[in-house]
Write an enzyme that holds these catalytic residues in place. Structure first.
Site, PDB file in Angstrom:
ATOM      1  N   LYS A   1       0.841  -1.202   0.000  1.00 27.44           N
ATOM      2  CA  LYS A   1       0.000   0.000   0.000  1.00 27.44           C
ATOM      3  C   LYS A   1       0.870   1.243   0.000  1.00 27.44           C
ATOM      4  CE  LYS A   1      -3.899  -2.167   2.401  1.00 27.44           C
ATOM      5  NZ  LYS A   1      -5.159  -2.018   1.691  1.00 27.44           N
TER       6      LYS A   1
ATOM      7  N   HIS B   1      -0.128  -8.024   8.935  1.00 29.14           N
ATOM      8  CA  HIS B   1      -0.264  -6.598   8.604  1.00 29.14           C
ATOM      9  C   HIS B   1       0.115  -5.675   9.783  1.00 29.14           C
ATOM     10  CE1 HIS B   1      -2.225  -8.406   5.315  1.00 29.14           C
ATOM     11  NE2 HIS B   1      -3.468  -8.334   5.722  1.00 29.14           N
TER      12      HIS B   1
HETATM   13  C1  BG6 Z   1      -6.734  -9.670   4.497  1.00 29.13           C
HETATM   14  C2  BG6 Z   1      -7.530 -10.393   5.555  1.00 29.13           C
HETATM   15  O1  BG6 Z   1      -5.376  -9.943   4.650  1.00 29.13           O
HETATM   16  O2  BG6 Z   1      -6.952  -8.289   4.603  1.00 29.13           O
HETATM   17  C3  BG6 Z   1      -8.997 -10.033   5.479  1.00 29.13           C
HETATM   18  O3  BG6 Z   1      -7.391 -11.795   5.398  1.00 29.13           O
HETATM   19  C4  BG6 Z   1      -9.187  -8.535   5.456  1.00 29.13           C
HETATM   20  O4  BG6 Z   1      -9.719 -10.616   6.559  1.00 29.13           O
HETATM   21  C5  BG6 Z   1      -8.291  -7.912   4.394  1.00 29.13           C
HETATM   22  O5  BG6 Z   1     -10.550  -8.262   5.183  1.00 29.13           O
HETATM   23  C6  BG6 Z   1      -8.374  -6.400   4.427  1.00 29.13           C
HETATM   24  O6  BG6 Z   1      -7.606  -5.864   3.395  1.00 29.13           O
HETATM   25  P1  BG6 Z   1      -7.749  -4.350   2.977  1.00 29.13           P
HETATM   26  O7  BG6 Z   1      -6.687  -4.149   1.971  1.00 29.13           O
HETATM   27  O8  BG6 Z   1      -9.150  -4.200   2.444  1.00 29.13           O
HETATM   28  O9  BG6 Z   1      -7.559  -3.567   4.218  1.00 29.13           O
END
Ligand code: BG6
Length: 513
Positions: free
Chosen positions: A210, A268
């Site tokens: 990102k 994350h």
């Molecule tokens: C993923 C998770 O890694 O990230 C999901 O497995 C989550 O549960 C998603 O919804 C969210 O991604 P972003 O990019 O929409 O924040």
């Protein structure tokens, strides 16, 4: 460039290869996706490939091969890819880009235990090299559950697909979850490294792709303003939030037994913590970045009193934004009485001079008040306030908030005088929004990461050691939680009451972004 210059390999003086401002374009390569019929491929990977092609970042020879059980013809497969692109692409649909991309599509039908299917895949790849010019360069994207990894990897080895000829490359891309705990992460890595050397393994943590996450490095290390106060002398605490308003949808099969901590904190959020807390890297090459991330992750300490400093919960049924939504346990495919958490929060400390005594609070949850991911660096109060108490009663802590999404940007919160004759001070904010400052839209994380795989650029991919350290942090908490009853929280709120209690125990409050 003149013919002679080209023949002699002299590069175009107008295109200096070392100039990092120029877009990097992938060289000849093919991408094979396992799990092409899955949600991730449809929603993210295929649109990202198209967007890369549309931005001119893929070579004309690029080829995309789907591998799946379905008995699709190439026409059917092409139709599915087109649907996914039309629905999910970020850039406008362009018939010429599509035709070019579609000419490089291939489909191989088969099971992971089917030798014939993998021999056919190997043949497809050879034919692409000869006829389309992929030149032996191929990436294998394992968008499949980890339990399928051993089968796919041993087939890649058996069929010779994992072996590259001199001057060409083979790479493997793996999606999280990278294991279930430290032990299984090590086992999983052993399976992968039997077939691919470490430099050919690309672990996807899409948060690192990102723009705003990369901007964190720019913010910290390209400016003089922040780094001098980025430490225990000035920072009171840090809050890292990943809130989602959606539920688990149709992902019960994946999510049940995994939960918020394994799903997003292990990867994350701990990566965000590492980038926020690490020391300045020597440069932004993979080795230097990893060295700093590893150092800081190694210094993370989990509190002894886990009950007091963590919280977890499960969303119940209820009203969210004018809509009645079902509870986690009622979602399709959930096992009855599951104690998997859809909300997880924890305090960790970092045992370094820079961060001594500065708690980092992490929280992630589904069906919360709104979708927002942010890193809030909350500063201490000024050591002395030469005002009357009533004049500053509405003054909070200064804070620097990096909004990863949505409305990507940075907000600085500080106190200002309310206009008028009296000296009264209140919090105000100063905002930087990507959308206002730049005309370019941010590329999707998967565009950046797929391109980096094809370019062989590893800085944005976590390394096995980081994965292991992250599990080392989470394992004691997960073990402690295991088998204990779990709280419920109402959808549209900010999690279970224990989340507020855990902050109150430290005399602090969660932000309500
Ligand atoms: C993923 C998770 O890694 O990230 C999901 O497995 C989550 O549960 C998603 O919804 C969210 O991604 P972003 O990019 O929409 O924040």
């Amino acid at each position: 460039m003149t013919q002679t210059a080209r023949a002699q390999g002299v590069s175009n003086p107008l295109r200096d290869e070392r100039d990092r401002r120029l877009p990097k374009i992938a060289g000849p390569a093919g991408l094979v996706i396992f799990g092409i019929t899955g949600d991730l491929a449809r929603r993210k990977l295929l649109p990202a490939v198209y967007d890369l092609a549309n931005r001119g970042l893929l070579p004309p020879s690029f080829a995309l091969t789907g591998f799946a059980r379905r008995d699709w013809s190439l026409e059917e497969f092409t139709g599915k890819v087109r649907d996914a692109v039309v629905r999910g692409a970020r850039t406008p649909f362009d018939e010429r880009t599509w035709e070019q991309l579609a000419s490089g599509l291939r489909f191989v039908s088969g099971n992971f235990d089917d030798d014939d299917a993998f021999d056919r895949l190997a043949q497809t790849v050879r034919t692409l090299d000869q006829q389309r010019g992929t030149q032996g360069n191929h990436a294998f994207y394992l968008s499949v559950p980890p339990k399928a990894f051993p089968a796919v990897l041993s087939q890649l080895a058996r069929s010779g697909l994992s072996e590259s000829e001199p001057g060409s490359w083979r790479r493997v891309v793996v999606e999280k979850p990278f294991g279930h705990n430290l032990k299984s992460a090590i086992e999983l890595d052993a399976v992968i490294s039997r077939v691919f050397p470490p430099e050919s393994v690309f672990r996807i943590d899409h948060y690192l792709g990102k723009e705003t996450v990369q901007n964190l490095l720019a913010l910290r290390f390209a400016n003089e303003l922040f780094e001098p106060i980025w430490n225990a002398h000035h920072v009171d605490h840090v809050q890292i939030t990943m809130a989602e308003d959606i539920g688990i949808g149709s992902r019960a099969g994946y999510y049940d037994g995994i939960g918020a901590a394994r799903d997003v904190i292990q990867n994350h959020l701990l990566q965000l913590l590492a980038l926020t807390a690490m020391e300045e890297p020597l440069n932004f090459e993979a080795a230097a970045l990893r060295a700093e991330k590893i150092k800081v992750l190694s210094a993370v300490r989990v509190p002894r009193d886990i009950d007091r400093h963590t919280a977890r919960g499960q969303y119940a049924a209820g009203w969210q934004g004018g809509q009645f939504v079902q509870g986690f346990l009622e979602e399709e495919g959930m096992s009855p009485g599951s104690t998997t958490e859809t909300y997880a929060a924890m305090r960790v400390d970092i045992d370094t001079r820079r961060w001594a005594g500065v708690p980092f609070y992490l929280r992630a949850g589904k069906r919360l008040g709104r979708r927002v991911t942010e890193i809030a660096v909350v500063f201490k109060r000024a050591p002395h306030l030469p005002f009357e108490h009533s004049q500053t009663s509405e003054l909070g802590h200064n804070a620097l908030v990096i909004r990863v999404q949505p409305d990507e940007g940075v907000t600085l919160k500080f106190g200002a005088k309310i206009p008028g004759t009296s000296m009264e001070i209140r919090d105000v904010t100063m905002d930087f929004g990507y959308g206002h400052a730049f005309t370019e839209n941010s590329p999707e994380a998967y565009e950046r990461l797929i391109l980096d795989v094809l370019l062989g650029e590893p800085p944005l991919f976590p390394q096995q050691r980081e994965v292991e350290l992250s599990w080392q942090i989470l394992d004691p908490i997960l073990e402690h939680w295991s088998g204990r009853p779990i709280e419920r929280y109402r959808p549209g709120t900010w999690g279970p009451p224990s989340a507020d209690a855990m902050m109150a125990a430290d005399g602090r409050e969660w932000r309500r972004p």
